[in-house]
Design a protein around this motif. Structure first.
Motif, short mmCIF file in Angstrom:
data_model
loop_
_atom_site.label_atom_id
_atom_site.label_comp_id
_atom_site.label_asym_id
_atom_site.label_seq_id
_atom_site.Cartn_x
_atom_site.Cartn_y
_atom_site.Cartn_z
N VAL A 1 1.05 -1.77 -0.11
CA VAL A 1 0.26 0.04 -0.01
C VAL A 1 1.26 1.45 0.10
O VAL A 1 1.63 1.32 1.32
CB VAL A 1 -0.90 -0.04 0.95
CG1 VAL A 1 -1.88 1.17 1.31
CG2 VAL A 1 -1.91 -1.02 1.13
N ASP A 2 0.82 2.14 -0.55
CA ASP A 2 1.03 3.64 -1.14
C ASP A 2 0.78 4.49 0.09
O ASP A 2 -0.66 4.35 -0.18
CB ASP A 2 1.16 4.05 -2.16
CG ASP A 2 2.16 5.57 -2.70
OD1 ASP A 2 2.25 6.07 -1.10
OD2 ASP A 2 1.54 5.79 -3.59
N SER B 1 -5.48 10.59 1.14
CA SER B 1 -5.30 9.75 -0.25
C SER B 1 -4.54 8.20 1.09
O SER B 1 -4.96 7.26 0.57
CB SER B 1 -4.66 9.53 -1.06
OG SER B 1 -3.49 10.39 -0.56
N HIS B 2 -3.57 8.95 1.66
CA HIS B 2 -2.82 7.15 1.97
C HIS B 2 -3.93 6.29 2.84
O HIS B 2 -3.86 5.13 2.89
CB HIS B 2 -1.57 8.07 3.15
CG HIS B 2 -1.55 8.74 4.01
ND1 HIS B 2 -2.44 10.02 4.30
CD2 HIS B 2 -2.13 8.15 5.68
CE1 HIS B 2 -2.59 10.05 5.83
NE2 HIS B 2 -2.03 9.29 6.46
N ASN C 1 -6.60 4.89 0.26
CA ASN C 1 -5.12 3.38 -0.09
C ASN C 1 -5.48 2.70 0.99
O ASN C 1 -5.47 0.95 0.83
CB ASN C 1 -3.51 4.14 -0.61
CG ASN C 1 -3.79 4.65 -1.79
OD1 ASN C 1 -4.62 4.78 -2.39
ND2 ASN C 1 -2.69 5.44 -2.16
N LYS D 1 -8.83 0.92 0.45
CA LYS D 1 -9.03 -0.14 0.14
C LYS D 1 -8.20 -1.10 0.08
O LYS D 1 -8.78 -2.95 -0.21
CB LYS D 1 -8.54 1.04 -1.58
CG LYS D 1 -9.05 -0.01 -2.44
CD LYS D 1 -8.43 0.63 -3.58
CE LYS D 1 -8.26 0.40 -5.29
NZ LYS D 1 -8.08 0.76 -6.41
#
Length: 97
Positions: free
Chosen positions: A47-48, A55-56, A59, A62
């Motif tokens: 995972v980025d 956004s982290h 991510n 998700k």
């Protein structure tokens, strides 16, 4: 209190001032730096988390198949986290940490 260099010297045979470069060099030369024998888990998800925004978290959600409420904003996170941060700092000072 002790500096990180003092703590490092107490547990390792080390002379001089500890810099980031010297620390990395030392760890890579010792068993602590050995990473042989570890394979990527086939079920692992990479995972980025480098984003400097929400956004982290998106991510991670998700990758972990999580959902969160739509009202989860930076401001609502701060409202919950900052009091915890202040309390932790107060407790650290009170305990001498």
């Amino acid at each position: 209190g002790m500096s990180f260099t003092d703590v490092f010297k107490a547990y390792h045979d080390f002379e001089g001032e500890l810099t980031e470069e010297k620390f990395i060099e030392y760890v890579l030369k010792t068993e602590e730096g050995a990473v042989d024998g570890f394979d990527d888990c086939p079920n692992a998800k990479k995972v980025d988390v480098s984003g400097r925004d929400i956004s982290h978290c998106d991510n991670l959600d998700k990758a972990l198949e999580l959902t969160r409420s739509k009202d989860w904003t930076y401001e609502t996170i701060c409202e919950k986290v900052l009091p915890l941060d202040v309390k932790r700092d107060e407790e650290a000072v009170a305990s001498g940490s």
